[in-house]
Design a protein around this motif. Structure first.
Motif, PDB file in Angstrom:
ATOM      1  N   PRO A   1       2.889   0.605 -14.928  1.00 26.81           N
ATOM      2  CA  PRO A   1       3.684   0.622 -13.630  1.00 26.81           C
ATOM      3  C   PRO A   1       2.611   0.244 -12.173  1.00 26.81           C
ATOM      4  O   PRO A   1       1.339   1.026 -12.461  1.00 26.81           O
ATOM      5  N   SER A   2       2.813  -0.675 -11.680  1.00 24.81           N
ATOM      6  CA  SER A   2       1.919  -1.187 -10.695  1.00 24.81           C
ATOM      7  C   SER A   2       2.563  -1.371  -9.352  1.00 24.81           C
ATOM      8  O   SER A   2       3.764  -1.703  -9.357  1.00 24.81           O
TER       9      SER A   2
ATOM     10  N   LEU B   1      -1.950 -10.027 -15.957  1.00 19.34           N
ATOM     11  CA  LEU B   1      -1.658 -11.376 -16.837  1.00 19.34           C
ATOM     12  C   LEU B   1      -0.280 -11.783 -16.227  1.00 19.34           C
ATOM     13  O   LEU B   1      -0.213 -12.927 -15.665  1.00 19.34           O
ATOM     14  N   CYS B   2       0.733 -10.886 -16.097  1.00 21.16           N
ATOM     15  CA  CYS B   2       1.838 -11.288 -15.399  1.00 21.16           C
ATOM     16  C   CYS B   2       2.834 -10.199 -15.170  1.00 21.16           C
ATOM     17  O   CYS B   2       2.522  -9.057 -15.774  1.00 21.16           O
ATOM     18  N   ILE B   3       3.969 -10.349 -14.286  1.00 16.93           N
ATOM     19  CA  ILE B   3       4.983  -9.228 -14.352  1.00 16.93           C
ATOM     20  C   ILE B   3       6.125  -9.885 -15.114  1.00 16.93           C
ATOM     21  O   ILE B   3       6.530 -10.982 -14.746  1.00 16.93           O
ATOM     22  N   PRO B   4       6.213  -9.214 -16.188  1.00 12.28           N
ATOM     23  CA  PRO B   4       7.181  -9.888 -17.262  1.00 12.28           C
ATOM     24  C   PRO B   4       8.774  -9.849 -16.441  1.00 12.28           C
ATOM     25  O   PRO B   4       8.932  -8.955 -15.626  1.00 12.28           O
ATOM     26  N   PHE B   5       9.321 -10.873 -16.875  1.00 15.77           N
ATOM     27  CA  PHE B   5      10.756 -10.911 -16.452  1.00 15.77           C
ATOM     28  C   PHE B   5      11.527  -9.780 -17.212  1.00 15.77           C
ATOM     29  O   PHE B   5      12.377  -9.471 -16.601  1.00 15.77           O
ATOM     30  N   GLU B   6      11.228  -9.658 -18.560  1.00 11.24           N
ATOM     31  CA  GLU B   6      11.674  -8.569 -19.128  1.00 11.24           C
ATOM     32  C   GLU B   6      11.104  -7.313 -18.779  1.00 11.24           C
ATOM     33  O   GLU B   6       9.970  -7.066 -19.285  1.00 11.24           O
ATOM     34  N   GLN B   7      11.849  -6.510 -17.790  1.00  6.36           N
ATOM     35  CA  GLN B   7      11.148  -5.364 -17.596  1.00  6.36           C
ATOM     36  C   GLN B   7      11.846  -3.982 -18.232  1.00  6.36           C
ATOM     37  O   GLN B   7      12.968  -3.797 -18.216  1.00  6.36           O
ATOM     38  N   PRO B   8      10.751  -3.301 -18.695  1.00  9.60           N
ATOM     39  CA  PRO B   8      11.317  -2.049 -19.551  1.00  9.60           C
ATOM     40  C   PRO B   8      11.997  -1.113 -18.445  1.00  9.60           C
ATOM     41  O   PRO B   8      11.609  -1.269 -17.248  1.00  9.60           O
ATOM     42  N   GLU B   9      12.684  -0.306 -18.810  1.00  8.74           N
ATOM     43  CA  GLU B   9      13.086   1.047 -18.358  1.00  8.74           C
ATOM     44  C   GLU B   9      12.144   1.743 -17.803  1.00  8.74           C
ATOM     45  O   GLU B   9      11.061   1.995 -18.588  1.00  8.74           O
ATOM     46  N   GLY B  10      12.260   2.584 -16.729  1.00  8.33           N
ATOM     47  CA  GLY B  10      11.287   3.870 -16.752  1.00  8.33           C
ATOM     48  C   GLY B  10      10.712   3.800 -15.194  1.00  8.33           C
ATOM     49  O   GLY B  10      10.242   4.779 -14.786  1.00  8.33           O
ATOM     50  N   ILE B  11      10.767   2.665 -14.365  1.00  9.63           N
ATOM     51  CA  ILE B  11      10.103   2.794 -13.166  1.00  9.63           C
ATOM     52  C   ILE B  11      11.389   3.324 -12.164  1.00  9.63           C
ATOM     53  O   ILE B  11      12.505   2.511 -11.984  1.00  9.63           O
ATOM     54  N   VAL B  12      11.122   4.244 -11.334  1.00 12.65           N
ATOM     55  CA  VAL B  12      12.232   4.475 -10.524  1.00 12.65           C
ATOM     56  C   VAL B  12      11.442   4.360  -8.854  1.00 12.65           C
ATOM     57  O   VAL B  12      10.496   4.788  -8.646  1.00 12.65           O
ATOM     58  N   LYS B  13      12.298   3.635  -8.201  1.00 13.81           N
ATOM     59  CA  LYS B  13      11.817   3.037  -7.053  1.00 13.81           C
ATOM     60  C   LYS B  13      11.632   4.257  -6.090  1.00 13.81           C
ATOM     61  O   LYS B  13      12.534   5.277  -5.748  1.00 13.81           O
ATOM     62  N   GLY B  14      10.535   4.620  -5.520  1.00 16.49           N
ATOM     63  CA  GLY B  14      10.250   5.680  -4.435  1.00 16.49           C
ATOM     64  C   GLY B  14       9.620   6.760  -5.203  1.00 16.49           C
ATOM     65  O   GLY B  14       9.316   7.638  -4.711  1.00 16.49           O
ATOM     66  N   GLU B  15       9.528   6.751  -6.445  1.00 16.75           N
ATOM     67  CA  GLU B  15       9.449   7.945  -7.493  1.00 16.75           C
ATOM     68  C   GLU B  15       8.025   7.799  -8.193  1.00 16.75           C
ATOM     69  O   GLU B  15       7.299   8.710  -8.573  1.00 16.75           O
TER      70      GLU B  15
ATOM     71  N   PRO C   1      -5.042   5.672 -10.427  1.00 20.29           N
ATOM     72  CA  PRO C   1      -5.168   6.973 -10.136  1.00 20.29           C
ATOM     73  C   PRO C   1      -5.871   7.163  -8.568  1.00 20.29           C
ATOM     74  O   PRO C   1      -5.576   8.161  -8.012  1.00 20.29           O
ATOM     75  N   ASN C   2      -6.379   6.190  -8.160  1.00 22.50           N
ATOM     76  CA  ASN C   2      -6.752   6.083  -6.913  1.00 22.50           C
ATOM     77  C   ASN C   2      -5.996   5.415  -5.741  1.00 22.50           C
ATOM     78  O   ASN C   2      -6.333   5.327  -4.831  1.00 22.50           O
ATOM     79  N   CYS C   3      -4.796   4.929  -6.322  1.00 17.95           N
ATOM     80  CA  CYS C   3      -3.951   4.079  -5.273  1.00 17.95           C
ATOM     81  C   CYS C   3      -3.002   4.854  -4.502  1.00 17.95           C
ATOM     82  O   CYS C   3      -3.359   4.899  -3.307  1.00 17.95           O
ATOM     83  N   GLY C   4      -2.161   5.831  -5.205  1.00 17.31           N
ATOM     84  CA  GLY C   4      -1.572   6.510  -4.371  1.00 17.31           C
ATOM     85  C   GLY C   4      -0.071   5.785  -3.938  1.00 17.31           C
ATOM     86  O   GLY C   4       0.694   6.471  -3.222  1.00 17.31           O
ATOM     87  N   ASN C   5      -0.048   4.717  -4.187  1.00 21.48           N
ATOM     88  CA  ASN C   5       1.308   3.730  -3.794  1.00 21.48           C
ATOM     89  C   ASN C   5       2.237   4.067  -4.947  1.00 21.48           C
ATOM     90  O   ASN C   5       1.997   4.293  -6.072  1.00 21.48           O
ATOM     91  N   MET C   6       3.481   3.989  -4.705  1.00 20.91           N
ATOM     92  CA  MET C   6       4.689   3.876  -5.532  1.00 20.91           C
ATOM     93  C   MET C   6       4.438   2.572  -6.249  1.00 20.91           C
ATOM     94  O   MET C   6       4.218   1.488  -5.880  1.00 20.91           O
ATOM     95  N   ALA C   7       4.941   2.546  -7.801  1.00 21.62           N
ATOM     96  CA  ALA C   7       4.849   1.276  -8.465  1.00 21.62           C
ATOM     97  C   ALA C   7       6.290   0.535  -7.919  1.00 21.62           C
ATOM     98  O   ALA C   7       7.452   1.101  -7.743  1.00 21.62           O
ATOM     99  N   GLU C   8       6.111  -0.748  -8.328  1.00 25.39           N
ATOM    100  CA  GLU C   8       7.107  -1.803  -7.780  1.00 25.39           C
ATOM    101  C   GLU C   8       7.593  -2.562  -9.042  1.00 25.39           C
ATOM    102  O   GLU C   8       8.833  -2.657  -9.190  1.00 25.39           O
ATOM    103  N   LYS C   9       6.451  -2.617  -9.939  1.00 19.78           N
ATOM    104  CA  LYS C   9       7.137  -3.353 -11.153  1.00 19.78           C
ATOM    105  C   LYS C   9       6.322  -2.953 -12.365  1.00 19.78           C
ATOM    106  O   LYS C   9       5.352  -2.174 -12.195  1.00 19.78           O
ATOM    107  N   TRP C  10       6.747  -3.197 -13.797  1.00 17.59           N
ATOM    108  CA  TRP C  10       5.877  -2.997 -14.737  1.00 17.59           C
ATOM    109  C   TRP C  10       4.894  -4.542 -14.777  1.00 17.59           C
ATOM    110  O   TRP C  10       5.619  -5.530 -14.757  1.00 17.59           O
TER     111      TRP C  10
END
Length: 594
Positions: free
Chosen positions: A514-515, A553-567, A573-582
């Motif tokens: 998650p990035s 390398l890339c943001i794959p078109f086929e995204q796995p499940e598991g990322i919840v926007k805002g959560e 570990p140094n970032c602190g931001n929410m993930a946008e995509k796998w």
């Protein structure tokens, strides 16, 4: 396909030598002949090219233990793929007759065996792009300095690698002239001249050419070269949506080159903002994986350039919605560029080939079937030999009638075993052995290049030759892809905990994490995942890990499940931001975007 392209457009827009019985004297004689030929063929390159000098110096000061290679190594590959990947790769290419070194560092001669593969790619891809109205053309290889530097953001990515012509004979030029690193700035002034109306759109042109990028890193044949062959497509469209559809269609055809022709699996996706093509709106990519190194490798890229270049070069059309009295401003066209290079050959070789030499998929190999006469001894009469050779020629005729590329090996002075090893080194997918026993039994003995020893052996009745051999070649093609795909998938790890990230990289994996997709975060991940001096020297998983850090390398078109926007948090570990995509991260061959 149309719905898939539309959906993606919308989302973007918002790897034992077979033992053979032969006399030791014959083998020694053949080995000496082969070594002498190899020495003469590579003497110049070994003594003059910079990369060869560096390699020789490294091996002299740090001799690495080499796996003892049996059989074919006496006349062929003498270093194992798993021991010294770079040296293995160079030997596979040169001893397999794919290329030769040139007297200018970073430049290579593509021999017929490799150029045939490139021609097969050209034929396949040309048919695809012409179906949507792309036409081939040729622009000059020289670029004036003024034009090259007109688009600053674009040329910044190539500035350090541009080769310049400064003299004509003994006379200095008034203004130096660049040799194209790519052709946007070569072509687009003429797009502005040729596109006068929306009726001239879409304009779709493609070049099969070579470009020069004067890199000063270690060159690698097919992968990092100062001159390389490629195709580059440049198109102009009225709308962003029309441009976006083409971007994804071209990308799918790039994936087809790898998967359908070269039996190489790839992941389709979009580059992050940090890694996209300089001066473009967004970049789509197909990404591959090299198991022995654990590195990802960029396969081909298709870019939407947006309107940046059209604004820079004044490529406009009148708004087609204008009425007579309307004074709507002219529209800047939407542009794409897309490129695929002879890098595809290097990727194919790295993934499929082994310690016996090349392994080349049947669909692109120059010789698909080699027929080797066997069972000829000193007691064989000339009449028996002539009869056997006549039967071998007849077998070849049957296979050629089935539209197969077939050769026969009736060379005198070489044992069948030596010939077997020679053709294996060249990567011929299927060997047919035919001797007195086979003639009497009305069959041929088959030996698959992709499977070692008895696993690759079989028999085909002569009456079924024209049907079963093509089928067997298709089976080989499919099996090559399946094995590569299984390996790629087993080395793609889905990770959410940073503590697992670097160990996974060191175990030769690429990682989906998650990035937040920000440039700052990517820079931190690359720095934190780099192996520092003295680190990991006692850890087995780090013993051969590359020192470089991981990059996106890339943001794959086929995204796995598991990322919840805002959560879901970014894995850094140094970032602190929410993930946008796998996002797929990995250590990578350091290569420029196509």
């Amino acid at each position: 396909m149309e719905e898939e392209v539309a959906d993606r457009t919308a989302a973007i827009n918002s790897e034992q030598v077979e033992p053979q019985e032969q006399s030791k004297n014959a083998l020694k004689k053949a080995a000496k002949q082969k070594k002498l030929a190899d020495y003469n063929a590579n003497k110049s390159a070994t003594n003059t090219t910079k990369e060869a000098g560096r390699a020789a110096a490294t091996k002299a000061t740090n001799p690495a233990p080499k796996k003892k290679m049996e059989g074919a190594a006496l006349i062929g590959i003498d270093v194992a793929k798993e021991d010294d990947f770079s040296a293995w790769y160079a030997q596979v290419l040169t001893k397999g007759e794919m290329l030769d070194y040139y007297d200018i560092s970073g430049c290579y001669i593509l021999k017929p065996a490799s150029y045939f593969i490139w021609e097969e790619v050209q034929t396949w891809f040309n048919k695809k792009i012409k179906s949507i109205g792309v036409r081939n053309c040729a622009f000059p290889l020289f670029v004036s300095q003024d034009v090259l530097e007109k688009e600053k953001a674009h040329i910044e990515g190539f500035a350090a690698e541009v080769a310049w012509v400064t003299h004509a004979g003994k006379n200095p030029l008034e203004k130096k002239i660049a040799i194209r690193p790519t052709s946007e700035t070569v072509m687009y002034p003429y797009y502005a001249k040729w596109i006068r109306s929306h009726r001239d759109l879409p304009l779709r042109l493609n070049q099969w050419n070579s470009v020069v990028r004067w890199e000063f890193k270690h060159p690698q044949p097919f992968l990092r070269t100062r001159e390389f062959h490629w195709q580059e497509g440049h198109t102009a469209h009225l709308t962003k949506e029309g441009a976006g559809e083409e971007v994804l269609q071209i990308l799918e055809w790039y994936a087809g080159v790898y998967e359908e022709l070269l039996a190489v699996p790839v992941i389709r996706g979009t580059k992050t903002e940090k890694e996209k093509f300089a001066g473009g709106l967004y970049t789509t990519t197909v990404e591959g994986y090299i198991p022995e190194t654990g590195r990802g490798i960029q396969g081909g890229t298709s870019h939407c350039l947006g309107q940046n270049f059209s604004k820079m070069f004044g490529i406009t059309v009148e708004d087609p919605s204008n009425r007579e009295d309307d004074k709507k401003p002219a529209l800047h066209v939407w542009q794409n560029s897309w490129g695929l290079s002879t890098r595809v050959i290097g990727v194919m070789v790295m993934i499929h080939s082994d310690n016996r030499g090349l392994v080349i998929p049947p669909r692109v190999v120059e010789t698909q079937v080699i027929i080797v006469p066997v069972g000829i001894t000193k007691n064989t009469s000339e009449d028996e030999k002539t009869k056997l050779y006549s039967e071998v020629d007849a077998l070849a005729t049957v296979l050629r009638a089935a539209d197969l590329r077939v050769e026969t090996d009736k060379r005198d002075g070489y044992s069948p075993g030596w010939k077997f090893n020679d053709w294996e080194m060249r990567g011929v997918p299927l060997r047919l052995e035919f001797g007195p026993g086979e003639s009497k039994g009305h069959y041929v003995t088959t030996s698959r290049r992709d499977l070692p020893g008895k696993d690759g052996k079989g028999q085909i009745q002569i009456t079924e030759l024209g049907v079963e051999v093509p089928q067997l070649l298709e089976t080989i093609q499919a099996d090559l892809y399946r094995r590569a795909d299984e390996k790629f998938k087993s080395h793609t790890k889905q990770i959410t905990n940073w503590d697992e990230f670097v160990p996974a990289l060191n175990a030769k994996n690429v990682c989906l994490i998650p990035s937040c997709l920000t440039e700052k975060c990517e820079d931190e991940i690359k720095d934190m995942s780099a192996k520092k001096d003295g680190e990991g020297e006692d850890a087995p998983e780090d013993a051969k890990a590359p020192s470089m850090g991981a990059k996106s390398l890339c943001i794959p078109f086929e995204q796995p499940e598991g990322i919840v926007k805002g959560e879901t948090k970014c894995t850094n570990p140094n970032c602190g931001n929410m993930a946008e995509k796998w996002c797929l991260f990995g250590r990578e061959f350091g290569l420029h975007l196509n």
